[in-house]
Structures are given as structure tokens and as C-alpha cells.
Scaffold this active site. Structure first.
Site, mmCIF file in Angstrom:
data_model
loop_
_atom_site.group_PDB
_atom_site.id
_atom_site.type_symbol
_atom_site.label_atom_id
_atom_site.label_comp_id
_atom_site.label_asym_id
_atom_site.label_seq_id
_atom_site.Cartn_x
_atom_site.Cartn_y
_atom_site.Cartn_z
ATOM 1 N N ASP A 193 0.709 -1.180 0.063
ATOM 2 C CA ASP A 193 0.096 -0.025 0.041
ATOM 3 C C ASP A 193 0.854 1.200 0.014
ATOM 4 O O ASP A 193 2.256 1.108 0.389
ATOM 5 C CB ASP A 193 -0.808 -0.078 1.332
ATOM 6 C CG ASP A 193 -2.004 1.223 1.428
ATOM 7 O OD1 ASP A 193 -2.340 1.651 0.518
ATOM 8 O OD2 ASP A 193 -2.064 1.549 2.556
ATOM 9 N N ASP A 209 -0.410 5.111 1.103
ATOM 10 C CA ASP A 209 -0.525 5.930 2.104
ATOM 11 C C ASP A 209 -0.372 5.479 3.607
ATOM 12 O O ASP A 209 -0.824 4.298 3.805
ATOM 13 C CB ASP A 209 -1.840 6.723 2.108
ATOM 14 C CG ASP A 209 -2.071 7.476 0.794
ATOM 15 O OD1 ASP A 209 -0.903 8.039 0.296
ATOM 16 O OD2 ASP A 209 -3.245 7.296 0.318
ATOM 17 N N ASP A 265 -2.031 -0.592 5.878
ATOM 18 C CA ASP A 265 -2.083 -0.043 7.393
ATOM 19 C C ASP A 265 -3.665 -0.125 7.905
ATOM 20 O O ASP A 265 -4.009 0.234 8.857
ATOM 21 C CB ASP A 265 -1.749 1.484 7.240
ATOM 22 C CG ASP A 265 -2.330 2.325 6.284
ATOM 23 O OD1 ASP A 265 -2.644 1.871 4.868
ATOM 24 O OD2 ASP A 265 -3.019 3.415 6.803
#
Length: 177
Positions: free
Chosen positions: A6, A8, A133
Site C-alpha cells: 500500500d 498511504d 495500514d
């Protein structure tokens, strides 16, 4: 091994941008420590919440985000040993697709455009490992789900966790040829 990563809060520090823009707009400084287990939009005064929720919808929010420490060097090492794909849910916010593409060109040019997946729903991803996250992305992944620590997920206990990219170096045994 196919490793999906991922962007961000894993590679790019969007929390820093939220904090920066909030300080710019309201003159109030919050720290990452104050966000432990939550997001900025939930701790600011109620009157400020609509503004904070709109930040990621604005042009420039995803442009030139700071790097997460050691992400470039460790992801490069991962890419040298494994099949690395960047998998970002870039469709929710109008300007994020272009800005994330440009950000990857600048900071991760060694990740070929064919290995960049911009999607809305990560349940379609197939691979051996997903580093993300958000629990909602990890929960729909059929491979090894690894949560990358971010302020908002510090109270989450349901996943294997990486606290930083140096731990990833050890986890994936990147110090040996």
C-alpha cells in the site's frame, strides 16, 4: 514471492499532510502521539471536522507527501529479490490517482508502471503478501496479511505487524544475497 504494498501510511506519510494542513487552516498543532489509535478528524473540534474530511479531496493533498522512513531503500531491496507491486486505493479521491502516479515516478522510479495497481477495492488483489495500514484491506486478502503501523491502527491486534521498514528488512531477510 509476490508482495503487494500500500502507499498511504506505508510508503507516503499522509498523516503529516493532514497535520500540516490543519495547522495551516486553524493555527492549531496536533502531534502524531495525540492520534494514537485514531484519526485527526475524530479529535478536532466538531466544527473543524468537515474541513479535515475534505483535505484528501483537494488538489495537492497527495502531491509530494513525505516518505515513510527507510521505505525507498527497503522496497528497492524487496524489488530486487521479489515481485513487488504497489497497490493503492487511489479511486476514492479525485486528484489522488494522478498525484500518486507522479509521486511514485519521483520517489520509486524502479517500480515499473506495470507493477502499480490503482484500485477501489483491494479484495481483487492476488499475491503472497499484502502490507497495508488498514484492517479492512487486510481482512479481504487471501495471502499473508501484514499491518504496517500507523497512528490510526495502533490499537488493532488482529494482524501480524511491521512497525517500520527496518523490521521489514529483517522479516524478508534482505541482508543476505
Amino acid at each position: 514471492m509476490r508482495i503487494l504494498i500500500d502507499m498511504d501510511e506505508v510508503m507516503a506519510d499522509a498523516i503529516a499532510r493532514f497535520l500540516e494542513w490543519y495547522q495551516r487552516d486553524f493555527g492549531i498543532t496536533y502531534t502524531e502521539e495525540q492520534l494514537h489509535g485514531t484519526k485527526l478528524q475524530y479529535i478536532v473540534p466538531e466544527a473543524h471536522r468537515p474541513t479535515v474530511r475534505q483535505y484528501a479531496h483537494q488538489r495537492g493533498f497527495f502531491a509530494n507527501l513525505p516518505l515513510i522512513a527507510n521505505s525507498q531503500e527497503v522496497i528497492r531491496a524487496l524489488n530486487d529479490k521479489h515481485e513487488v507491486y504497489i497497490a493503492s486505493a487511489a479511486m476514492e479521491f479525485k486528484y489522488s490517482l494522478e498525484e500518486k502516479h507522479d509521486w511514485l515516478d519521483e520517489y520509486f522510479p524502479f517500480i515499473h508502471w506495470k507493477r502499480r495497481i490503482f484500485c477501489g477495492d483491494k479484495s481483487v488483489l492476488k499475491g503472497d503478501v499484502l502490507i497495508d495500514d488498514h484492517a479492512f484491506n487486510l481482512s479481504v486478502f487471501s495471502g499473508r496479511a501484514i499491518m504496517f503501523s500507523a497512528t490510526h491502527n495502533m490499537l488493532e491486534t488482529g494482524y501480524e505487524r511491521l512497525n517500520n521498514w527496518q523490521e521489514a528488512r529483517q522479516l524478508f531477510d534482505l541482508d543476505t544475497p
